[in-house]
Structures are given as C-alpha cells and as structure tokens.
Design an enzyme around this catalytic site. Sequence first.
Site, PDB file in Angstrom:
ATOM      1  N   HIS A 138       0.829  -1.213   0.000  1.00 61.01           N
ATOM      2  CA  HIS A 138       0.000   0.000   0.000  1.00 61.01           C
ATOM      3  C   HIS A 138       0.864   1.263   0.000  1.00 61.01           C
ATOM      4  CE1 HIS A 138      -3.443  -2.574   1.026  1.00 61.01           C
ATOM      5  NE2 HIS A 138      -2.631  -3.154   1.886  1.00 61.01           N
ATOM      6  N   SER A 167      15.156  21.057 -15.312  1.00 60.03           N
ATOM      7  CA  SER A 167      13.998  21.923 -15.550  1.00 60.03           C
ATOM      8  C   SER A 167      14.456  23.184 -16.265  1.00 60.03           C
ATOM      9  CB  SER A 167      13.335  22.287 -14.218  1.00 60.03           C
ATOM     10  OG  SER A 167      12.458  23.383 -14.368  1.00 60.03           O
ATOM     11  N   GLU A 218       9.813   7.963 -16.637  1.00 57.91           N
ATOM     12  CA  GLU A 218       8.444   8.428 -16.845  1.00 57.91           C
ATOM     13  C   GLU A 218       7.973   8.141 -18.267  1.00 57.91           C
ATOM     14  OE1 GLU A 218       8.371  12.107 -13.625  1.00 57.91           O
ATOM     15  OE2 GLU A 218       8.890  12.508 -15.697  1.00 57.91           O
TER      16      GLU A 218
END
Length: 463
Positions: free
Chosen positions: A153, A274, A287
């Site tokens: 979890h 970034s 990703e």
Amino acid sequence: MWKGRFRGETDVRVRDFTQSLDLDWCLAEDDIRGSLAHARMLERVGIISQEDLRRIEEGLSEILEEIRNGSFEPDPALEDVHMNVEARLTAKVGPSGAKLHSGRSRNDQVATAVRLHLRRRLKELKGALGGLLKVLLELSERHQEVIVPGYTHLQQAQPISLGHYWMSHFWAFLRDGDRLDLALMSISRCPLGSGALAGSTLPLDRFMVARELGFEGPTQNSLDSVAQRDALLDAHYFCVSCALHWSRLCEDLIIYASREFGWLDLPDQFCTGSSMMPQKKNPDVLELSRGKASGVLGRFVDLACMVKGLPLTYNRDLQEDKRGLFESLSVTGSVLEVLSALLERVEVDQTRAMECFSDGLALATDVAEYLVMRRVPFREAHEKVGRLVRWCVDQGRRLHGLRLDEIMRFIPEAGEDLLPLLDIRTSVERRCTYGGTSPSEVRRQREEGARLLESWLGSGSLD
C-alpha cells in the site's frame, strides 16, 4: 491487378485511402524471401520452367538490392509491398515474373511475410530482454547485503534485501521470456499455399516451402491460415506483459529516487533538468517508459477489438493489423535497451535507507512471530504487538530501543531472547523460508535464475 473484372479506373481517393505502403514496406525483404521459396517450389512441381526460375531469382535479387540501397521507390497505385515487388519483377523479367503469383494470394503471402518478420524481430527482442535480465542478476549480487524498506500500500512494511527486490523483477521479466517463446511457437508454421482461403488446384508442395523458409511445417487449415491473427496477438501480449512489468519497475524507481524517499540515486545521464528550476533532477526516461506502456496496452486492445467479430476468412480490416504491432515491437526494444543501461548505473544510499527504519516499527511482525513460537495464537499475538506499536507511536519511542520491562507491560510472554531479534539486519537474515529475503535465499534465487536464463537464451525454453 483486377482490371479484368472492373470497367473503370480506381478513384484516386480510394487508392490513397486503401494503400498500405506506409506500414508494410518494411516487409519487403521478407516478401522477397517468401517469393523465392514459392518460385523454387513452382519449378520443382513443374508449374514454371527452370529458365523462369532463373529469371525470377535474378530479378528478385536485383530488386532486393534496390530496396536496400533505397533506389526502389514504391508506387502507391499498386497498393502494397507485394504488388510493388511483383510489378517490378515483371517489368524486369517479363512473363516469367507474371507466373510467380501462381497458386498464392496476397492473403497467404502477407501472412507468411509477417511471420518471417515477426520471427526476426522477436529474436532480437529476446536478446534485449536477456540483457535486462543479466543486469538484474548483477544488481541482485551487488546489493545482496543492502537493506531497504519493503512496501505494501506504499506504506513501509518489512525490511528486505535490495538484492531480493531486484530478483522480484527478474522473475517477472523471465516469465515474459516464456511468453516470447510462446509467440515464437505460434509462428512456427507456414501459411503459404493456403491461397485466398481454400488452397489451390495446383499441385503445390507446401512442405517444401515451409522447409525452405525455416518453418516446422505448413499450417493445418487454409481458412484459419488467412483469417487468424493469434500469432500477432501472442506477440502483442508478450509486449503488453513486458510493458506492465517495466512500468511497475519504473514507478518504483521514480518513488524511491524522490527526495521524500531518497535512498535510490538515478544516474545523471538518464535524467533531465527543468527549464525554470535549477535544482530539479527529473526521471524522464523512467516516466516516458511508464507512459509508453499505455500505448503498448492500447494497441493490443485495438487488434483484439478488430478481430473479435470478423467473419471468416479475410476482411480488409486486417490490413491494419500490423500497424500497432510493429510500433509496440519497436517501443519494447527501445525501452528494454534504455532501461538496461539506466539500471547498470543506479546507486543506493545505504545510510538513508537504514534511516527509514528509525522507529523500528518494521520489526512488529518479527515480535508477533516470536510470540507464535511461544505458543501464543497468532491473532492474540497480533493484538498485543499492535497495542505495543500504538504506545510507541503515542510516546515517540523506537520499537527496537525499548527495555524488556517496557515490552512486558504489553507482552508478558516476552523474554530476554526477544531483544537480539529487534535488529533490522537480523530480521532480514532470519527470513530464510524458500523464496524469502535472507541472503542465503537471495543467493539461491540468483543461482537458479542464472541457470534458467542461460537455458532460455540457449534453447528457447524455460524448462
């Protein structure tokens, strides 16, 4: 090719709409290979002459070279790769080229070319998957003694060996290897000679063609041969299963490398920054791999939906069967390659990983199982340890820093022999059930995994 039946020329809009060169031109070499085998069989059974065969072989050889050097520009008016090659051959060698299509249809022709193409692509993917599996074995050995949190979890559960974690992904990807072999097995028979759907009145030797092309034998039923797309679905499912597994691995690594977890460090070479925030180190490769898994799954569903209600045998819908598959094969290959390279450079902050266990609560199950060995029913032990955990949380105390008298307030059955067990490394070492996280079991898994991987890469079997 059908001018004998139709009065007018095909509308240019229909021509552009129905052409498939954008997706089947990559089959050109496979198509030529199938045509060569078919021509040799036609000569063997007496349908074409030796001179016809010689001209066809020379013509196809020249066309193959034109394809490879890029001088052959296909004509969309001829619809697909098959008719472009045949038209080029006939232009080169005359009537001999026009005899090549005797006893076959584009239905069995494309089914054969796709199987030849798939066989090559799947074997390439087998090498790429094998490379990833070897990296996971190396990581398991490198990190066998490193202890990190295991989660359920996404909540800290129990301490595990990081080597054990890498082996969990190894076994998942090795099962994908089994699925890859099943996909190869599903293309082991040759459809050529099935014709449009019913076979041929010509004395074709389908067994000869199958041998020539490296198949185990011909397919069993001509209707099924031109209609079924099971072989493509099997290849799709290998890609899907592999994608589900790499997506889960990527999700894990993205989380573990975040500042909030922080015990895994991704290589700079496989991350980006970034445009605005100078401090950022973004796991873009992971990703994107996770995102590409969605496309692989979607393309599988696309083909499954396409074939679910088609009547026997061939329907033009099936022209689209290759588009998604070829894309998924390419995506799978690229992800396996980049993921292997990234994993080789992953580093672990062992100090940060151990800091995750600062409250000691990950040892609660060890205490409950200690009580079970003292004949306390597990549900009763679970409740008692749960109360101790609640007290630790309320008081801000560490479970593995308690005195025995403090423990006995909640667990009177505890003895001095419990205290040495309240240690993170000891907890991992004691989990020596078969398939568990102890170093000895991780070592056994790795040795067994290496043996199975060698067998799979060498013989195409996981037995």
